[in-house]
Structure formats: C-alpha cells, structure tokens
Design an enzyme around this catalytic site. Structure first.
Site, mmCIF file in Angstrom:
data_model
loop_
_atom_site.group_PDB
_atom_site.id
_atom_site.type_symbol
_atom_site.label_atom_id
_atom_site.label_comp_id
_atom_site.label_asym_id
_atom_site.label_seq_id
_atom_site.Cartn_x
_atom_site.Cartn_y
_atom_site.Cartn_z
ATOM 1 N N SER A 1 0.737 -7.769 -4.198
ATOM 2 C CA SER A 1 0.125 -6.641 -3.438
ATOM 3 C C SER A 1 1.141 -6.145 -2.249
ATOM 4 C CB SER A 1 -1.154 -7.387 -2.814
ATOM 5 O OG SER A 1 -0.746 -8.286 -1.853
ATOM 6 N N HIS B 1 -2.705 -4.194 -9.593
ATOM 7 C CA HIS B 1 -3.211 -4.892 -8.582
ATOM 8 C C HIS B 1 -4.710 -4.988 -8.323
ATOM 9 C CE1 HIS B 1 -3.468 -4.947 -3.760
ATOM 10 N NE2 HIS B 1 -3.561 -6.039 -4.165
ATOM 11 N N GLU C 1 -5.413 -0.814 -8.595
ATOM 12 C CA GLU C 1 -4.496 -0.140 -8.209
ATOM 13 C C GLU C 1 -3.217 -0.299 -9.421
ATOM 14 O OE1 GLU C 1 -3.820 0.852 -3.632
ATOM 15 O OE2 GLU C 1 -2.857 -1.040 -4.313
ATOM 16 N N ASN D 1 -3.856 -1.073 0.910
ATOM 17 C CA ASN D 1 -3.544 -1.957 2.186
ATOM 18 C C ASN D 1 -2.501 -1.148 2.992
ATOM 19 O OD1 ASN D 1 -4.854 -3.926 1.254
ATOM 20 N ND2 ASN D 1 -3.174 -5.097 0.364
#
Ligand code: 3HC
Length: 699
Positions: free
Chosen positions: A416, A437, A449, A487
């Site tokens: 990540s 991800h 992702e 993120n």
C-alpha cells in the site's frame, strides 16, 4: 408480426397477443420504449381476436427501470403513467413475463399488469433509493399493497433485489415457469386466465395488506430507528418511508400525489444527481482508454499468495469464494496453521449467520492449500505477495518468484506504500508485475486499487480488471505514487485533522463533523479502533508526538479502554478530560495558538485539500478520470454516495472556485514551507476556463 417501432413488436399466438420489447442493453424505459408500449398495448387491446396480452422482453433482462440518462431532460413521448394506466385498465388479462431483472420502473410496469410470471433466475426490486430516489411510477403505493408494509419498507430503503422464489412467496409473482421457457409458460398462463375467467387484478384496489398497518405509527417509528445510522443525512430512505405511510393512511390517488411530490423533490436535488453520477462512475471505471476490450486475457485457474497474515488470508478468501484454488505460502508451518485457522473461523462465522452451509465451509477450505516452499508457486497463473512493507524483503521475494514462477503468470504485490516500479526491477519481466492493493478486511471491502507500473503489460492490466469483477470487487486502475489514490487523499485529511486539534478543535469535534457529513467514522475514532500503538514501540518512544504521549499513558485505543476517547465496558466512547488537558498542554508547549474553530472550518480544512490532491493526481496521470477517484473513496473509505465522491462534491456541491480560493488563502498563510496547500495547476486551469476538472484534463 407488426413492428410497432424499432424497439417493440406485436405478435399473436392464437388468441394471445404478445408485446415484445427489445431495447438493449437493459430495456430501460426510454421515450422510444414508452412509445412502443403505448402503441403496442393500444393495438393489442383493440385486437378482438386477442383474449389476453403477454408483455415480454428480449435480451438479458426484463425492463430494468426508467432510463437514467433521460433524467433532467425535457420529457418526450408518452409519460410512464399514461402507459401504465392503459395497461392496468386493459379489458383483458395482461401478464408480465419476467426474466433477468424487473427493477424500478420495470417492476412498476409489471405491477400494473394483472398477473406476473417469472423464471427461477429472475429478480425483482425497487432500487431507486440507490439513485437517491423513490419509485415514481406507483411503486411506493403498489408494493406495500402486495407484500405488506414491513417487507416494502425493507425492500425500498435497501434497494435489494428479491429472488423469484421470494417474489412468489410474497405475492409479487403469481407463478414460476421453467427456465428458458418463459414465453411458453406466460402464454399458457394467460390462456388459463382466459379459460377460467380470472379477474383483472388491479393492485391499486387492494387494501388488506396496508390495512394491517393502519393506526400503528409505531411500525414506522421502529423501522426508522432501525435504519437511522445507515440513513443519516440521506434523504431518499426517509422519503420512501413517508410514501409507504401515505399508502397506508391515504386513498390510492392521494398516496400517488405524495409520491409524485416527493419524487420531484428528490430528482431535482443534489443527492440524487450525486448518486446517478456514482451509478455511471461505477460502470465507467472498468473502461481503460488504452486497454481495448479485445485485449487477450490470461486464464487465471490457480493463485498463489505469499503471507498468511490478516491480509493474505483475507485475499485468499476472495479467490476461494469464486471457486479458484489458492496456495498460501508462509515461512513456518505454525504461521500457516494459524493463518488458515483464522480463515476457517471467518467461514464458520459466516455459516453460523446463515450465509452458507457448513458443507460450503469445507468446500471453500478445500480450495485453500498451505505450503512453506515458494517452489510450490511454479505453476500458478497469478501470485500475490502480501508480506510486511519492506522494500528489500519484497525485492528479494520478487527476485525469487522471477526464477520460480512460469512465464506468462502475473506477479502482483499488495503493497500500500512502496514503489512498484522499483519492486519490478527485481525481476526480468517487469511487464508481468502489477499492484493489487486490497483494503482491510480484504474479504469484505469492495475496493481493489489496481496499480499500473511503468512497464505493466496491457494483458496483465486487462486480466486484473476482469479478475476484480470475478471476485466481486470494484477494480480501479491507478498509477504508482505515494499512497496511490485512496491513501494519498486520506493523508491530506489526516494531516489537517492532526493540526486542527492543536489549533483548538478537539478530536470529538473533528469526528462529529465528519461523521455528520456522512463518513462512517472520524479520524480519531478510527485511530482508536485500529489501535494507536500500530507501529509504536515502548522502548523507542521519544514522547514527541501526541500518539507517543497517549501510548505512554497506556491510552492505546479501544482495546485498552482509552485512546483519544474514554471507553466504557461496551466500548461506548466519551470525550476525555485527560486528553483535552494533554492536547492543550502539548499545543501550548509548541506554541500553537488555540482558538475557537467552527464546524464549517473543520469540514473545509479536512476535505478541500483532498479535492486539491485529487486534481494533482489527475494532472500527474495517476488516475484516469475524476469519477475514478470518487469510486475509490466511496468503495474504500465510505464517502457517502449521496455526496458523489470527493471530486464530484468539490465540483458540484462546493464549487471548484471556492476550493481554489481556500487553497490559495491557506497557502499564503502557511509558514511550514512544505507547500501542502499549493493549488493544483489543473484546478487553477478548470477555474480559469470555467470548465469541469474532467474537461480541463482532456484539454
Ligand atoms: N438507464 C440507463 N442505462 C442503464 C440503466 C438504466 N436504468 N441500467 C443500466 N444501464 C446501462 C449501464 O449504464 C450500462 O451501460 P454501459 O454498457 O454503456 O456502461 C449498461 O446499461 C449495462 O449495465 P450494467 O453494466 O450494470 O449491466 P449488468 O448486467 O451488470 O446489470 C442491471 C444490469 C442489474 C439492470 C443494472 O444495470 C442496474 O442495476 N441498473 C439500474 C437499475 C435501476 O436502478 N433501476 C431504477 C431506475 S430509476 C426508476 O426506475 C425510476 C422510476 O421509479 C420512475
């Protein structure tokens, strides 16, 4: 056969007229379809030789609802109510023949037919709530008259599709006919209705089911309570409930007026516009401009996963659920047993909740194999590395995989945070390397992702996108950058939240504002849930950050009964005097000016920088479309669908000019030298040219 128009035909099988719709992809009720229905029924009714009428659709489904692309446009052709009235008032039996999905306006058309037959695989529902709407073609008045109030409340506020079996049990369907033989079954049913002189059932005239709830407002109050948390801030569920109340308390025609009024309010409002945007965004996300639909796919018959921790185990479950065998690798048998034990427990819990049988638990566990040797991955079509975040270790693993795993396989990392281009350099086949991800818990969260590295091949991308669908995820293609899309946006919010509590807001203020906005949880409640000591170490703690100080006081989150909040034995949080003191002292020592901070400022400070960062992501080419970023935050972080995702919200609710003005103001006042508020060039361009971000991006 008579062609009524290019989407409708009228035929006759002996004494049964058949109106057939064929308007791909989903027979939505466009102006043409409404026109076809109107004319088709008019002629079928006028045909003296026809003793009954069957309505059936070609292609993958019965009518899937109103044509969503027509919302907001000037109405054309006959209105749906007009069409429905003609069907309901027909002087001979009308039978709806349902396959695929009868949804929204589609089910509302079926509900004005006198009878409904369906194949076993058919589904029925009123999912308008998912578009921020309510059924606007009599569904709110007719569904409770068929199923009773409680089921109607549940179906309309959840948007759930009922199976044919459930539809039969609740009276929505009158008969189930053999799969693949819908037309024959419907015609036979219609003939029987004629032969036995069955009544022309008009659901509008039924009262028994709604009468049961009359004079019992507590039914509605209890239901409102049960869905309150899920529906806070979201208008459509409440409006759906009000319509069902009207169905119970008012005559049919009056109830229809309530439905029309509330529908109009919703369809012209911002929440429904947001949800329609999300509907199309979810479908758009699978389309990759430079990866054509015809790109050959790699056949993924077996998968290897490295790491049997929480992430690895959760990822493995996705594949086992889809019937794809998985080999999980761990360093020791103990860890392997522990990891597989957790997976088994998860499955057993699902079985206990009635989601599937214990046999199914064994079937899925039977698809999971453990091994302590990487060599066992040699023949896998896809290998996903899910070990801890350390570049050297990951490169070492990928170097080994390169030597062991067959050519043509996909080598994926679940990182990540790390640079996937660098990971790919450890192999001689960077075109096979991609990021997958998953979000925790990986067996539950819908978002995936899919991270495209510099050299990832189109086949590997296309296969990953297709695979995400197969395992029930929404795959979003993003590029390599710190935090990827999700993120990276989250970091913006977190930074500002942390600053706000030093400037005078308390953690519970920030959380309250973000929860009130519709997010599932504020950042501080989230930290307490995850544990403040994630990555914290007693021996090395320097007492420098607030987190250090909280952990040193054994306020390590929910699990220790205290974190940013105090918790009682039921883990109910309450604001903490101790934390308030601690924050004030900490801020004072670091010369932060404490002041009153309004809720509006909290919202702006937490969310506008996310919009700005999203624009930077777009200008760097790390996401394809503004709507892809929206999908990431809706699916992965619980951004409320009725606020459309951060980019849609920034553009349509706030206004890009306002976001830009604030970024400029904060940037000018910022003395940190970090440039975190620097406005995105794309945002500036969009505002200067008065166009959307997407338009600005496309040049
Ligand atoms: N209007 C316009 N286009 C629609 C549509 C609709 N109601 N439903 C689906 N489409 C389009 C999709 O955008 C997609 O287009 P694309 O290929 O260009 O991307 C195409 O049809 C195929 O759709 P899916 O990819 O979703 O196909 P699936 O087979 O996976 O799913 C489905 C089919 C279950 C019917 C799903 O499309 C769906 O849930 N559709 C929406 C159903 C709905 O919400 N109906 C209520 C509409 S509101 C209403 O009826 C108001 C009324 O009360 C007055």
């Amino acid at each position: 056969m008579t062609a009524i128009n290019d989407v409708t035909t009228l035929t006759r099988d002996g004494d049964i007229a058949i109106v057939t719709l064929n308007s791909p992809p989903v027979n939505a009720l466009s102006a043409k379809v409404r026109e076809g229905l109107f004319e088709g029924f008019k002629q079928a009714i006028a045909d003296d030789q026809a003793k009954a009428i069957v309505l059936i659709c070609e292609g993958r489904t019965f009518i899937a609802g109103a044509d969503i692309t027509e919302f907001g446009q000037a109405p054309k052709g006959p209105g749906l109510h007009e069409v429905q009235q003609m069907i309901e008032d027909a002087p001979k039996p009308v039978v709806a023949a349902i396959h695929g999905t009868a949804l929204g306006g589609g089910l509302e058309v079926a509900l004005v037919c006198h009878y409904r037959v369906a194949v076993p695989s058919a589904k029925m529902g009123l999912p308008e709530v998912n578009l921020g709407l309510l059924p606007g073609a009599g569904g709110t008045q007719r569904l409770p008259r068929v199923t009773g109030v409680e089921k109607a409340l549940e179906m309309m506020t959840s948007g759930r599709h009922a199976s044919a079996k459930e539809a039969k049990e609740s009276g929505l369907a009158d008969e189930i006919v053999e799969e693949g033989k819908l037309l024959d079954g419907a015609v036979a049913f219609a003939r029987k209705a004629v032969a036995e002189n069955w009544p022309l059932v008009k659901i509008r005239e039924r009262d028994d089911k709604v009468a049961e709830a009359r004079g019992k407002p507590e039914v509605f109050e209890a239901f409102r309570k049960s869905v309150a948390r899920k529906t806070r801030g979201f208008l459509a569920p409440e409006y759906n409930i009000q319509c069902i109340e009207a169905a119970v308390n008012l005559p049919f025609d009056e109830g229809m007026k309530v439905e029309a009024k509330l529908f109009r309010e919703l369809v012209t409002g911002s929440q429904s516009a947001a949800q329609r945007h999300v509907f199309f965004a979810e479908r758009q996300v699978a389309k990759i401009p430079d990866v054509p639909k015809e790109t050959p796919l790699i056949d993924i018959k077996s998968v290897g996963i490295i790491g049997a921790g929480t992430m690895g185990g959760g990822i493995a479950m996705n594949f086992a659920n889809a019937g794809i065998p998985v080999t999980i690798i761990e360093q020791s048998q103990d860890r392997l047993d522990a990891g597989l034990g957790v997976v088994r427990k998860n499955y057993e819990n699902s079985a206990k909740k009635g989601r599937f049988s214990m046999d199914e638990v064994e079937k899925r566990m039977g698809l999971l194999q453990g091994s302590t040797s990487l060599e066992d991955l040699a023949d896998k079509d896809l290998v996903i590395e899910a070990i801890f975040e350390n570049m050297d270790v990951k490169k070492d693993v990928f170097g080994k995989l390169d030597k062991i795993v067959k050519q043509g396989a996909i080598l994926a990392t679940n990182t990540s945070a790390l640079d996937i281009d660098e990971i790919a350099t450890a192999t001689s086949r960077p075109e096979a390397v991609i990021g997958l991800h998953f979000f925790s818990p990986a067996n539950v969260m819908k978002l995936l992702e899919i991270v495209r590295a510099d050299k990832t091949s189109k086949e590997v991308i296309a296969t990953s996108m297709a695979l995400s669908k197969k395992i029930g995820k929404i795959g979003v293609l993003v590029g390599v950058c710190p935090g990827f899309v999700g993120n990276r946006l989250l970091a913006q919010r977190q930074r500002e939240a942390n600053k706000l509590i030093l400037e005078g807001a308390m953690p519970w203020d920030v959380d309250r504002v973000l929860f009130g906005f519709g997010l599932p949880m504020g950042p501080f409640a989230m930290s307490d849930l995850a544990g403040l000591d994630l990555g914290w170490n007693k021996e090395t703690s320097k007492g420098e950050t607030l987190r250090d100080l909280l952990c040193e006081r054994d306020r390590r989150g929910q699990k220790t009964g205290a974190g940013f909040y105090d918790y009682d034995e039921n883990r109910t949080p309450s604001p903490s005097k101790e934390v308030e003191e601690l924050i004030r002292q900490y801020a004072e020592e670091r010369q932060f000016q404490q002041r009153d901070i309004s809720d509006q400022e909290i919202l702006e400070r937490c969310l506008y920088p996310m919009v700005n960062e999203g624009a930077k992501i777009l200008e760097e080419g790390k996401a394809i479309r503004t709507s892809d970023i929206d999908i990431v935050w809706i699916m992965g972080y619980g951004w409320p669908r009725y606020e459309g995702g951060p980019m849609w919200w920034g553009e349509n609710v706030v206004g890009l000019d306002k976001v830009l003005a604030k970024m400029k103001e904060w940037d000018a006042a910022d003395t940190s030298g970090t440039g975190v508020f620097k406005p995105s060039a794309l945002l500036e361009k969009a505002v200067a040219d008065k166009v959307s971000l997407q338009k600005a991006l496309e040049g």
